[in-house]
Scaffold this motif. Structure first.
Motif, short mmCIF file in Angstrom:
data_model
loop_
_atom_site.label_atom_id
_atom_site.label_comp_id
_atom_site.label_asym_id
_atom_site.label_seq_id
_atom_site.Cartn_x
_atom_site.Cartn_y
_atom_site.Cartn_z
N GLY A 35 0.77 -1.23 0.00
CA GLY A 35 0.00 0.00 0.00
C GLY A 35 0.80 1.29 0.00
O GLY A 35 0.29 2.35 0.33
N VAL A 36 2.08 1.19 -0.39
CA VAL A 36 2.92 2.41 -0.37
C VAL A 36 2.89 3.15 -1.72
O VAL A 36 3.45 4.24 -1.83
CB VAL A 36 4.39 2.09 0.00
CG1 VAL A 36 4.47 1.52 1.40
CG2 VAL A 36 5.03 1.16 -1.01
N GLY A 37 2.25 2.55 -2.73
CA GLY A 37 2.12 3.24 -4.01
C GLY A 37 2.90 2.61 -5.16
O GLY A 37 3.10 3.25 -6.19
N LYS A 38 3.30 1.35 -5.01
CA LYS A 38 4.07 0.67 -6.06
C LYS A 38 3.33 0.63 -7.40
O LYS A 38 3.90 0.92 -8.43
CB LYS A 38 4.32 -0.80 -5.69
CG LYS A 38 5.41 -1.07 -4.73
CD LYS A 38 5.55 -2.57 -4.48
CE LYS A 38 4.27 -3.24 -4.03
NZ LYS A 38 3.74 -2.79 -2.75
N SER A 39 2.07 0.20 -7.36
CA SER A 39 1.34 0.00 -8.62
C SER A 39 1.10 1.35 -9.31
O SER A 39 1.27 1.46 -10.53
CB SER A 39 0.02 -0.72 -8.38
OG SER A 39 0.28 -2.00 -7.87
N ASN A 40 0.72 2.34 -8.52
CA ASN A 40 0.54 3.67 -9.11
C ASN A 40 1.84 4.20 -9.67
O ASN A 40 1.87 4.78 -10.76
CB ASN A 40 -0.02 4.65 -8.06
CG ASN A 40 -1.53 4.57 -7.99
OD1 ASN A 40 -2.22 5.15 -8.82
ND2 ASN A 40 -2.03 3.81 -7.03
N ASN A 195 7.68 7.95 -1.77
CA ASN A 195 6.32 8.34 -2.17
C ASN A 195 5.57 8.93 -0.98
O ASN A 195 5.85 8.62 0.16
CB ASN A 195 5.58 7.11 -2.72
CG ASN A 195 4.26 7.47 -3.37
OD1 ASN A 195 4.07 8.58 -3.86
ND2 ASN A 195 3.32 6.53 -3.36
N ARG A 196 4.61 9.79 -1.28
CA ARG A 196 3.74 10.42 -0.28
C ARG A 196 4.50 11.33 0.67
O ARG A 196 4.21 11.37 1.87
CB ARG A 196 2.96 9.36 0.50
CG ARG A 196 2.25 8.37 -0.42
CD ARG A 196 1.16 7.63 0.26
NE ARG A 196 0.07 8.53 0.59
CZ ARG A 196 -1.15 8.12 0.94
NH1 ARG A 196 -1.42 6.84 1.01
NH2 ARG A 196 -2.10 8.99 1.22
N TYR A 229 5.10 13.76 -4.11
CA TYR A 229 4.28 14.38 -3.07
C TYR A 229 3.08 13.53 -2.69
O TYR A 229 2.53 12.81 -3.52
CB TYR A 229 3.74 15.73 -3.56
CG TYR A 229 4.82 16.75 -3.75
CD1 TYR A 229 5.33 17.45 -2.66
CD2 TYR A 229 5.33 17.01 -5.02
CE1 TYR A 229 6.33 18.39 -2.83
CE2 TYR A 229 6.33 17.95 -5.19
CZ TYR A 229 6.83 18.63 -4.10
OH TYR A 229 7.82 19.54 -4.27
N ASP A 231 -0.47 13.51 -2.53
CA ASP A 231 -1.31 14.36 -3.38
C ASP A 231 -2.68 13.69 -3.53
O ASP A 231 -2.77 12.56 -4.02
CB ASP A 231 -0.59 14.49 -4.74
CG ASP A 231 -1.32 15.40 -5.72
OD1 ASP A 231 -2.52 15.69 -5.50
OD2 ASP A 231 -0.69 15.80 -6.71
N1 LIG Z 1 1.60 10.06 -3.92
C1 LIG Z 1 0.44 9.70 -3.35
N2 LIG Z 1 -0.34 10.61 -2.74
C2 LIG Z 1 -1.51 10.26 -2.14
N3 LIG Z 1 -1.97 9.02 -2.11
C3 LIG Z 1 -1.24 8.04 -2.68
C4 LIG Z 1 -0.01 8.32 -3.34
N4 LIG Z 1 0.48 7.15 -3.82
C5 LIG Z 1 -0.39 6.20 -3.47
N5 LIG Z 1 -1.44 6.72 -2.79
C6 LIG Z 1 -2.60 5.99 -2.23
O1 LIG Z 1 -2.19 4.71 -1.85
C7 LIG Z 1 -3.06 3.73 -2.43
C8 LIG Z 1 -2.29 2.45 -2.69
O2 LIG Z 1 -1.44 2.61 -3.80
P1 LIG Z 1 -0.93 1.38 -4.68
O3 LIG Z 1 -0.18 1.94 -5.81
O4 LIG Z 1 -2.06 0.47 -4.98
O5 LIG Z 1 0.05 0.70 -3.61
P2 LIG Z 1 0.80 -0.73 -3.66
O6 LIG Z 1 0.86 -1.15 -5.08
O7 LIG Z 1 2.16 -0.45 -3.08
O8 LIG Z 1 0.03 -1.65 -2.80
C9 LIG Z 1 -3.60 4.41 -3.66
O9 LIG Z 1 -4.83 3.89 -4.03
C10 LIG Z 1 -3.71 5.86 -3.25
O10 LIG Z 1 -4.94 6.08 -2.60
#
Ligand SMILES: Nc1ncnc2c1ncn2[C@@H]1O[C@H](COP(=O)(O)OP(=O)(O)O)[C@@H](O)[C@H]1O
Ligand SMILES: [Mg+2]
Length: 287
Positions: A35-40, A195-196, A229, A231
């Protein structure tokens, strides 16, 4: 076949091999904590790289989650499951997303596949080999933590991007992951993305602290590619199922990811062993 034709064939083969070695680079995107934002990051970084003229294939290697499809609002008929089960070829399972981004979906609900057999890993590798000359970068969005498969993708890749947030739990888990990977294969090259981050100072501080700890205790270099950021546009894009780079290209997070892609391409590149090198390492590791 006459000798001349055979010689020509060999020459062409050599040349395409060379072309390849220089061209295809494998990057694993991973983290300690989920949940740290890897996929995004994987998706939007891929789009940013593509906008900078690179040929990119992103592979959802988080089997069971199918994140990439969900983030783009697409649904793929075939995925890695069909490949490793020998039902489909690599060409059948490559889908095309927004902006023509090539990707391979993960398998939603295919939790029984959590453990790939060595044979399935080999099948995956053999099919990947067919991609010679097609892409500049192949990017794996892995699951969090160190499963056997994730370890295989990481150690077979040319480079591993570790995503962390500035939170202590995320940092300690990222450190633990780096330590574990290093104990399996000390040649793995890491880079870090924070991230974040609430501001520039926090992003830089987090990266610097992590790098000094990995250097001091593990003797591992951990160059920072940048920070993103925190965001609210990210969450909005996720809910709309349109990639951030497309929906909010001017948002702080999208700009930061673009900056990271440019910075990444400007950094000294660790040498790539190409598709054959990747396959070699993948198969060696699966034994
Ligand atoms: N830079 C960011 N700013 C705000 N929220 C973020 C950011 N990156 C990720 N998130 C939040 O974290 C959630 C999980 O991201 P995700 O890419 O699915 O994580 P992972 O793949 O590491 O499990 C996203 O749905 C979003 O709500
Ligand atoms: Mg994910």
């Amino acid at each position: 076949m006459n000798d001349q034709a055979e010689a020509l064939r060999q020459l062409v083969k050599q040349q395409s091999d060379q072309h390849y070695q220089e061209k295809t680079k494998f990057i694993s995107v991973t983290s300690g904590k989920g949940g740290v934002g890897k996929s995004n990051f994987s998706l939007n970084f891929s789009l940013a790289m593509q906008r900078l003229g690179k040929r990119v294939l992103v592979i959802d290697a988080d089997i069971g989650m199918a994140n990439i499809d969900v983030l783009m609002g697409t649904s793929s008929r075939y995925n890695l499951y069909h490949l490793v089960k020998n039902e489909k070829t690599i060409w059948d399972i490559i889908s095309v997303g927004p902006e023509g981004l090539h990707y391979i979906a993960g398998g939603s609900g295919l939790l029984d596949l959590i453990r790939l057999s060595d044979e399935e890993v080999a099948r995956f590798g053999t099919e990947i080999l067919k991609l010679q000359g097609q892409y500049d970068y192949i990017i794996f969005d892995t699951g969090a933590g160190l499963s056997k498969e994730t370890a295989q993708f990481i150690t077979a890749s040319d480079e591993t991007i570790v995503v962390t947030t500035p939170e202590p739990t995320s940092i300690t888990d990222a450190y633990a992951l780096i330590k574990m990977v290093n104990s399996i294969d000390e040649t793995v090259q890491f880079k870090i993305v924070v991230n974040r981050s609430s501001d520039r100072a926090e992003g830089e501080r987090t990266a610097t602290n992590m790098a000094s700890v990995t250097k001091r205790f593990l003797n591992i270099e951990l160059p920072a590619i940048g920070y993103i950021y925190d965001d609210p546009h990210v969450s909005k894009a996720v809910k709309k199922q349109v990639p951030l780079m497309i929906l909010f290209p001017e948002s702080n997070a999208a700009r930061a990811i673009n900056q990271i892609a440019m910075e990444y391409l400007n950094m000294p590149q660790s040498s790539s062993t190409g598709i054959k090198g990747f396959l070699h390492k993948l198969l060696k590791r699966s034994r």
